[in-house]
Scaffold this motif. Structure first.
Motif, PDB file in Angstrom:
ATOM      1  N   SER A 116       0.627  -0.929  -0.141  1.00  0.00           N
ATOM      2  CA  SER A 116       0.086   0.287  -0.087  1.00  0.00           C
ATOM      3  C   SER A 116       0.612   1.329   0.104  1.00  0.00           C
ATOM      4  N   ALA A 117       1.967   1.509   0.982  1.00  0.00           N
ATOM      5  CA  ALA A 117       3.125   2.472   0.861  1.00  0.00           C
ATOM      6  C   ALA A 117       3.334   2.815  -0.493  1.00  0.00           C
ATOM      7  N   LYS A 118       3.641   1.832  -1.158  1.00  0.00           N
ATOM      8  CA  LYS A 118       4.621   1.610  -2.811  1.00  0.00           C
ATOM      9  C   LYS A 118       3.835   2.742  -3.617  1.00  0.00           C
ATOM     10  N   GLY A 119       2.057   2.111  -3.081  1.00  0.00           N
ATOM     11  CA  GLY A 119       1.731   2.613  -4.321  1.00  0.00           C
ATOM     12  C   GLY A 119       0.765   3.815  -3.966  1.00  0.00           C
ATOM     13  N   LYS A 120       0.897   3.995  -2.311  1.00  0.00           N
ATOM     14  CA  LYS A 120      -0.081   4.878  -2.252  1.00  0.00           C
ATOM     15  C   LYS A 120      -1.542   4.927  -2.394  1.00  0.00           C
ATOM     16  N   HIS A 121      -1.411   3.784  -2.037  1.00  0.00           N
ATOM     17  CA  HIS A 121      -2.835   3.771  -1.952  1.00  0.00           C
ATOM     18  C   HIS A 121      -3.489   2.553  -0.464  1.00  0.00           C
ATOM     19  N   GLY A 122      -4.374   2.804  -0.049  1.00  0.00           N
ATOM     20  CA  GLY A 122      -4.657   1.631   0.602  1.00  0.00           C
ATOM     21  C   GLY A 122      -5.546   0.669   0.728  1.00  0.00           C
ATOM     22  N   MET A 123      -6.105   0.402   2.233  1.00  0.00           N
ATOM     23  CA  MET A 123      -6.934  -1.860   2.269  1.00  0.00           C
ATOM     24  C   MET A 123      -7.746  -1.538   3.093  1.00  0.00           C
ATOM     25  N   LYS A 124      -8.992  -2.178   2.586  1.00  0.00           N
ATOM     26  CA  LYS A 124      -9.692  -2.774   3.075  1.00  0.00           C
ATOM     27  C   LYS A 124      -9.691  -4.719   3.550  1.00  0.00           C
ATOM     28  N   ILE A 125      -9.080  -5.107   5.072  1.00  0.00           N
ATOM     29  CA  ILE A 125      -9.073  -6.007   4.842  1.00  0.00           C
ATOM     30  C   ILE A 125      -9.672  -6.773   5.667  1.00  0.00           C
ATOM     31  N   TYR A 126     -10.963  -7.712   5.778  1.00  0.00           N
ATOM     32  CA  TYR A 126     -11.386  -8.772   6.480  1.00  0.00           C
ATOM     33  C   TYR A 126     -10.711 -10.036   6.963  1.00  0.00           C
ATOM     34  N   LEU A 127     -10.512  -9.849   8.192  1.00  0.00           N
ATOM     35  CA  LEU A 127      -9.565 -10.610   8.969  1.00  0.00           C
ATOM     36  C   LEU A 127     -10.341 -12.541   8.805  1.00  0.00           C
ATOM     37  N   VAL A 174      -6.032 -20.691 -12.023  1.00  0.00           N
ATOM     38  CA  VAL A 174      -4.756 -20.283 -12.644  1.00  0.00           C
ATOM     39  C   VAL A 174      -4.536 -21.530 -11.202  1.00  0.00           C
ATOM     40  N   LEU A 175      -5.376 -20.844  -9.960  1.00  0.00           N
ATOM     41  CA  LEU A 175      -5.085 -20.934  -8.970  1.00  0.00           C
ATOM     42  C   LEU A 175      -5.889 -22.491  -8.986  1.00  0.00           C
ATOM     43  N   ASP A 176      -6.688 -22.778  -9.483  1.00  0.00           N
ATOM     44  CA  ASP A 176      -6.857 -24.008  -9.390  1.00  0.00           C
ATOM     45  C   ASP A 176      -6.965 -25.092 -10.143  1.00  0.00           C
ATOM     46  N   LYS A 177      -6.444 -24.929 -11.188  1.00  0.00           N
ATOM     47  CA  LYS A 177      -5.410 -25.350 -12.277  1.00  0.00           C
ATOM     48  C   LYS A 177      -4.025 -26.561 -10.879  1.00  0.00           C
ATOM     49  N   TRP A 178      -3.554 -25.566 -10.671  1.00  0.00           N
ATOM     50  CA  TRP A 178      -2.240 -26.073  -9.779  1.00  0.00           C
ATOM     51  C   TRP A 178      -3.188 -26.487  -8.234  1.00  0.00           C
ATOM     52  N   ASP A 179      -4.369 -26.506  -7.568  1.00  0.00           N
ATOM     53  CA  ASP A 179      -4.650 -27.226  -6.635  1.00  0.00           C
ATOM     54  C   ASP A 179      -4.208 -26.101  -5.523  1.00  0.00           C
ATOM     55  N   ILE A 180      -4.303 -24.843  -5.955  1.00  0.00           N
ATOM     56  CA  ILE A 180      -3.647 -23.836  -4.510  1.00  0.00           C
ATOM     57  C   ILE A 180      -4.975 -23.275  -3.461  1.00  0.00           C
ATOM     58  N   ALA A 181      -5.346 -22.652  -2.535  1.00  0.00           N
ATOM     59  CA  ALA A 181      -5.841 -21.747  -1.701  1.00  0.00           C
ATOM     60  C   ALA A 181      -6.067 -21.093  -1.415  1.00  0.00           C
ATOM     61  N   TYR A 182      -6.912 -20.463  -1.897  1.00  0.00           N
ATOM     62  CA  TYR A 182      -6.994 -18.691  -2.065  1.00  0.00           C
ATOM     63  C   TYR A 182      -8.746 -18.451  -1.658  1.00  0.00           C
ATOM     64  N   SER A 183      -8.608 -16.646  -1.297  1.00  0.00           N
ATOM     65  CA  SER A 183      -9.043 -16.291  -0.262  1.00  0.00           C
ATOM     66  C   SER A 183      -9.227 -14.980  -0.311  1.00  0.00           C
ATOM     67  N   LEU A 184     -10.504 -14.194  -1.045  1.00  0.00           N
ATOM     68  CA  LEU A 184     -10.956 -13.560  -1.082  1.00  0.00           C
ATOM     69  C   LEU A 184     -10.646 -12.300  -0.225  1.00  0.00           C
ATOM     70  N   ILE A 185      -9.644 -11.162   0.759  1.00  0.00           N
ATOM     71  CA  ILE A 185     -10.063 -10.855   1.771  1.00  0.00           C
ATOM     72  C   ILE A 185     -10.020  -9.591   1.676  1.00  0.00           C
ATOM     73  N   GLY A 186     -10.197  -8.735   1.209  1.00  0.00           N
ATOM     74  CA  GLY A 186      -9.825  -7.394   0.735  1.00  0.00           C
ATOM     75  C   GLY A 186     -10.760  -6.340  -0.469  1.00  0.00           C
ATOM     76  N   GLU A 187     -10.009  -5.137  -0.585  1.00  0.00           N
ATOM     77  CA  GLU A 187     -10.459  -4.457  -1.888  1.00  0.00           C
ATOM     78  C   GLU A 187      -8.919  -3.209  -1.540  1.00  0.00           C
ATOM     79  N   VAL A 188      -8.544  -2.672  -2.768  1.00  0.00           N
ATOM     80  CA  VAL A 188      -8.180  -1.303  -2.412  1.00  0.00           C
ATOM     81  C   VAL A 188      -8.908  -0.405  -2.633  1.00  0.00           C
ATOM     82  N   THR A 189      -8.094   1.225  -1.287  1.00  0.00           N
ATOM     83  CA  THR A 189      -8.858   2.101  -1.143  1.00  0.00           C
ATOM     84  C   THR A 189      -7.756   3.305  -1.820  1.00  0.00           C
ATOM     85  N   ASP A 190      -8.618   4.458  -1.747  1.00  0.00           N
ATOM     86  CA  ASP A 190      -7.380   5.740  -1.958  1.00  0.00           C
ATOM     87  C   ASP A 190      -6.731   6.299  -0.736  1.00  0.00           C
ATOM     88  N   SER A 191      -7.539   5.597   0.639  1.00  0.00           N
ATOM     89  CA  SER A 191      -7.257   6.152   1.824  1.00  0.00           C
ATOM     90  C   SER A 191      -6.252   7.194   1.928  1.00  0.00           C
TER      91      SER A 191
END
Length: 252
Positions: A116-127, A174-191
């Motif tokens: 986030s700091a590198k891209g000068k943006h923020g994030m909303k993360i749902y733990l 791609v992740l399904d092909k390799w049978d790798i677990a994943y989860s959508l945990i948030g989104e980028v903000t401009d804060s």
């Protein structure tokens, strides 16, 4: 053939290391995050308590009692590492990624703040959307992890991916092909802030830049001097060594 150890390593044997290689400049993925609304995925292994205090040893002084206070030493999974590496390379070729970073020391809080700091943006993360390891496999959803533990856990074989909105399926395929677990945990903000939620409750809200080294942190100018043995070594000149005339005989 000689190794010299400075006295400072007697109490904290921390050393710096680096890897150097050759890459194709147009195929690299930066550890950056930007673009409001872009989805954020956690990819790979589940997060567990085994990752708490995993990097403490690098920051602690060694004492007579250190053997009684060993931190959690994580055991890597070479197979998981291999498939994540291969999947990451394939994901990069889709062109659907904004940025990607592995989760090393400090885990989720580290990756989210640095990107986030590198891209000068923020994030909303749902733990509560972060996949967690169960403490007791006989009982579902018994993880025993508090929000701050989820943030700081250094569980291995995990990546954080920021994806271009609307192209999530390309990454998921791609992740399904390799049978790798994943989860959508948030989104980028401009804060410019990192907002961490646990079951809709805001549990932490901090500026990303403040968590990154150099983000307003004080800079200390510590005293330094050249070691005396450096001065002694400079007195030697290779030209002072007489080169033998009978090199072949000497080599024998």
């Amino acid at each position: 053939g000689e190794v010299y150890f400075d006295e400072c390593y007697n109490v904290n044997p921390l050393v710096n290391a680096m890897s150097v290689g050759i890459v194709k400049a147009d195929e690299t993925i930066s550890a950056i995050s930007f673009g409001v609304g872009n989805p954020i995925y956690i990819v790979g292994s589940a997060t567990g308590k085994d990752g708490i205090h995993g990097a403490d040893f690098a920051s602690k002084d060694i004492t007579e009692n250190s053997a009684d206070d060993l931190p959690s030493v994580q055991v890597g999974d070479p197979f998981a590492e291999k498939i994540i590496m291969e999947a990451s390379l394939e994901v990069a070729k889709t062109g659907a990624l904004i940025g990607m970073q592995d989760m090393g020391a400090a885990g989720i809080i580290c990756s989210t703040s640095e990107m986030s700091a590198k891209g000068k943006h923020g994030m909303k993360i749902y733990l509560d959307k972060v996949p967690l390891r169960l403490l007791n496999t006989d009982k579902k959803n018994i993880t025993g992890m508090l929000p701050w533990e989820i943030l700081l856990s250094e569980s291995q074989e995990r990546m954080l991916m920021v994806v271009k909105k609307g192209r999530e399926k390309e990454i998921e395929n791609v992740l399904d092909k390799w049978d790798i677990a994943y989860s959508l945990i948030g989104e980028v903000t401009d804060s410019g802030w990192l907002e961490f939620y646990m079951h809709e409750e805001l549990v932490a809200n901090v500026p990303a830049q403040s968590l990154v080294l150099g983000g307003g942190a004080p800079i200390y100018k510590r005293p330094y001097k050249e070691p005396s043995y450096f001065s002694e070594s400079k007195k030697f000149s290779i030209d002072s060594v007489n080169e033998p005339k009978n090199i072949s005989e000497v080599a024998k």
